[in-house]
Design an enzyme around this catalytic site. Structure first.
Site, mmCIF file in Angstrom:
data_model
loop_
_atom_site.group_PDB
_atom_site.id
_atom_site.type_symbol
_atom_site.label_atom_id
_atom_site.label_comp_id
_atom_site.label_asym_id
_atom_site.label_seq_id
_atom_site.Cartn_x
_atom_site.Cartn_y
_atom_site.Cartn_z
ATOM 1 N N ARG A 86 44.887 34.776 21.492
ATOM 2 C CA ARG A 86 44.667 34.043 22.746
ATOM 3 C C ARG A 86 44.202 32.628 22.390
ATOM 4 O O ARG A 86 43.197 32.452 21.701
ATOM 5 C CB ARG A 86 43.586 34.752 23.575
ATOM 6 C CG ARG A 86 43.159 33.957 24.791
ATOM 7 C CD ARG A 86 42.041 34.637 25.581
ATOM 8 N NE ARG A 86 41.699 33.825 26.736
ATOM 9 C CZ ARG A 86 40.499 33.285 26.951
ATOM 10 N NH1 ARG A 86 39.494 33.511 26.126
ATOM 11 N NH2 ARG A 86 40.291 32.544 28.015
ATOM 12 N N HIS A 114 41.240 25.486 29.473
ATOM 13 C CA HIS A 114 39.940 25.860 28.908
ATOM 14 C C HIS A 114 39.094 24.581 28.844
ATOM 15 O O HIS A 114 38.761 24.082 27.787
ATOM 16 C CB HIS A 114 40.117 26.514 27.536
ATOM 17 C CG HIS A 114 38.940 27.322 27.075
ATOM 18 N ND1 HIS A 114 39.023 28.653 26.733
ATOM 19 C CD2 HIS A 114 37.648 26.988 26.874
ATOM 20 C CE1 HIS A 114 37.841 29.103 26.336
ATOM 21 N NE2 HIS A 114 36.985 28.101 26.409
ATOM 22 N N GLU A 171 37.111 30.828 32.775
ATOM 23 C CA GLU A 171 35.734 30.704 33.266
ATOM 24 C C GLU A 171 35.542 29.572 34.281
ATOM 25 O O GLU A 171 34.814 28.606 34.020
ATOM 26 C CB GLU A 171 34.785 30.523 32.076
ATOM 27 C CG GLU A 171 34.886 31.641 31.056
ATOM 28 C CD GLU A 171 33.899 31.484 29.897
ATOM 29 O OE1 GLU A 171 33.260 30.423 29.784
ATOM 30 O OE2 GLU A 171 33.774 32.428 29.103
ATOM 31 N N ASN A 227 35.388 37.774 30.224
ATOM 32 C CA ASN A 227 34.603 37.265 29.098
ATOM 33 C C ASN A 227 33.181 37.765 29.272
ATOM 34 O O ASN A 227 32.531 37.474 30.288
ATOM 35 C CB ASN A 227 34.602 35.734 29.075
ATOM 36 C CG ASN A 227 35.948 35.170 28.667
ATOM 37 O OD1 ASN A 227 36.880 35.920 28.364
ATOM 38 N ND2 ASN A 227 36.059 33.852 28.647
ATOM 39 N N TYR A 240 29.309 38.302 27.556
ATOM 40 C CA TYR A 240 28.345 38.019 26.491
ATOM 41 C C TYR A 240 27.021 38.742 26.705
ATOM 42 O O TYR A 240 26.386 39.161 25.765
ATOM 43 C CB TYR A 240 28.127 36.499 26.354
ATOM 44 C CG TYR A 240 29.370 35.847 25.772
ATOM 45 C CD1 TYR A 240 29.564 35.792 24.401
ATOM 46 C CD2 TYR A 240 30.385 35.372 26.600
ATOM 47 C CE1 TYR A 240 30.723 35.258 23.853
ATOM 48 C CE2 TYR A 240 31.550 34.836 26.065
ATOM 49 C CZ TYR A 240 31.715 34.782 24.688
ATOM 50 O OH TYR A 240 32.872 34.277 24.148
ATOM 51 N N GLU A 261 37.160 37.678 25.867
ATOM 52 C CA GLU A 261 36.182 37.109 24.929
ATOM 53 C C GLU A 261 34.974 38.032 24.857
ATOM 54 O O GLU A 261 34.473 38.492 25.881
ATOM 55 C CB GLU A 261 35.646 35.747 25.403
ATOM 56 C CG GLU A 261 36.553 34.585 25.204
ATOM 57 C CD GLU A 261 35.922 33.265 25.664
ATOM 58 O OE1 GLU A 261 34.665 33.134 25.663
ATOM 59 O OE2 GLU A 261 36.686 32.375 26.046
HETATM 60 O O1 IFM Z 1 32.611 29.068 23.205
HETATM 61 C C1 IFM Z 1 32.579 29.572 24.501
HETATM 62 C C2 IFM Z 1 33.972 29.600 25.095
HETATM 63 O O2 IFM Z 1 34.574 28.355 25.067
HETATM 64 C C3 IFM Z 1 33.916 30.070 26.517
HETATM 65 N N1 IFM Z 1 33.204 31.315 26.616
HETATM 66 C C4 IFM Z 1 31.919 31.400 25.993
HETATM 67 C C5 IFM Z 1 32.018 30.964 24.549
HETATM 68 C C6 IFM Z 1 30.638 31.064 23.872
HETATM 69 O O3 IFM Z 1 29.704 30.261 24.503
#
Ligand code: IFM
Length: 477
Positions: A94, A138, A183, A315, A317, A380
């Protein structure tokens, strides 16, 4: 002691075996990157500045005043990087297209040299038997479009759709997987309200207008891409990628439940309700009205925005705990409106100071299935840690390996609970420009030495390679 080294493959296999159950042999494994974070060559072959080129030059905005001028020099080292990707054994890569490379200035015809770079990338991927997955946007809005009002201006949605058409017309016959935006919450809220990402504005009303125009741009692009793919008979899997977390109340109080409703409303439902159901959530619209802010919806917009999606990119985290009161428990408001307070927990953290919450990924994916019923791919997931190069020249990043293994487990658990999760992409292929943090935070499973541009597989990359191999050879479905 580092648990995962090339000399300690037994342990790597143990972790990998733990991650395999529940993931079928055709599960999609990938690595992800984004143009501005890796390409460099900022002024080459006709590329014009994006809002990030400008923002990086504002003193104090990026750690040490760093920028993406050179980044990982991927623009010049692309074939070598693709070999690295192919050797990892992933099936999907990706990456994002740089809008100011393909359509300099954000208007007018495509730049042949910009298209050429991505054509060569597609050639290399094809030779390495890696499937391309394109993200159209992006975060690198051409600066000229920001000067004309940026995402808070309706015209930017139409400019995006025009650029998306140029890109899809050029590559749609070779690329099946298309993500419109990465995002949009970050583009709108961090870029226009918080000001800690490009273009660095601090105007909540503008940010909310940006939300609507990002979604409109997505819908216009999605319509065009769907139409062209159908007319040309091109295979298509179309989606959008959102950054999503979970909102857990600190207590069972009404205030904490309300805090979570607001957080979930602004972070998740404000995007997914219009995308999937064709309506903005009433409670969020009412909250915004209390703040004197409105979404600039025009007739027909929601129909465009809710153009059918094939897949939702997630995505992930971290999940978060929220409260609606101050630390001493007293009700609190700001300008007469209730506040939402993030509550810190005693949990392990990454170098970003983000809490590590793998089970929240399971909850998120299961919740998305229940609320929206779309197939998902984790586009992600990954972590920054303060890696060191050991005396043997290797990077024994057991913390990252554990993070990834736990989150892959969380995906398997979500599938077991009924969520239709079809893939997992590690963020990121390699260390890169982490926006306002510059090159300080390393998310890669491959280390980049920024002095020499040498790439070195970290132990987490070896683990990822082994896990993919094992999963392919062990179909549990
Ligand atoms: O690096 C970023 C990415 O560009 C978008 N999502 C979160 C990642 C980590 O912060």
């Amino acid at each position: 002691m580092n648990p995962v080294t090339s000399r300690n493959q037994a342990y790597a296999r143990e972790i990998a075996a733990r991650a395999v159950p529940g993931l079928p042999a055709d599960f999609r494994w990938g690595v992800a990157t984004a143009a501005y974070q890796i390409e460099g060559a900022a002024a080459e072959d006709g590329r014009t500045p994006s809002i990030w080129d400008t923002y990086c030059r504002v003193p104090g905005m990026v750690v040490r005043g760093e920028n993406g001028d050179v980044a990982c020099d991927h623009y010049h080292r692309m074939p070598e990087d693709v070999r690295l990707i192919a050797d990892l054994g992933v099936d999907t890569y990706r990456f994002s297209l740089a809008w100011p490379r393909i359509q300099p200035g954000g208007r007018g015809p495509a730049n042949a040299k910009g298209l050429d770079f991505y054509k060569r990338l597609l050639d290399e991927l094809e030779a390495g038997d890696v499937t391309p997955w394109i993200t159209l946007y992006h975060w690198d809005l051409p600066q000229e479009l920001e000067d004309a009002g940026g995402w808070p201006a309706r015209d930017t949605a139409y400019r995006f759709a025009e650029y998306a058409a140029l890109a899809h017309d050029a590559f749609g016959d070779r690329v099946k997987h298309w993500t419109t935006l990465n995002e949009p919450w970050c583009s709108a809220m961090l870029g226009y309200a918080h000001g800690n990402q490009a273009p660095g504005r601090k105007d909540f009303g503008a940010a909310v207008r940006a939300v609507h125009h990002l979604l409109l741009g997505h819908g216009l692009a999605a319509r065009h891409i769907r139409g062209t793919a159908a007319a040309r008979g091109d295979a298509l899997e179309l989606g959008i990628t959102l950054n999503l977390g979970t909102a857990t109340p600190e207590t069972d109080s009404h205030e904490d439940a309300e805090a979570c409703r607001r957080a979930d409303g602004m972070g998740r439902r404000l995007y997914l309700d219009p995308l999937v159901k064709g309506v903005y959530p009433e409670d969020v619209v009412a909250d915004l009205a209390l703040q004197g802010v409105a979404l600039p919806v025009e007739e027909g917009d929601l129909e465009v925005i809710s153009t059918p999606l094939d897949v939702l990119g997630v995505n992930f985290y971290r999940g978060a705990l929220f409260s609606g009161v101050t630390e001493d428990g007293s009700p609190v408001d700001a300008d007469g409106l209730p506040v939402t307070r993030g509550v810190e927990r005693d949990l392990p953290r990454t170098a970003m100071d983000w809490e590590i919450t793998p089970t929240a990924l399971t909850d998120l994916l299961v919740g998305l299935e229940a609320d929206y019923g779309l197939p998902t791919v984790v586009t992600e997931n990954g972590a920054a840690f303060d890696d060191t190069v050991a005396e043997d020249g290797r990077i024994h990043d057991a913390d990252r390996t554990t993070y990834l293994a736990d989150h892959v487990d969380a995906v398997a658990a979500a599938r077991a609970a009924g969520a239709d999760v079809r893939g997992y992409f590690a963020w990121s292929l390699m260390d890169n420009f982490e926006w306002s943090y510059g090159y300080d935070k390393r998310f890669g499973i491959v280390r980049v030495d920024y002095d020499t541009q040498e790439r070195t597989l970290k132990d987490s990359a070896l683990w990822y390679r082994d896990t993919i191999r094992l999963t392919r050879n062990t179909d549990h479905d």
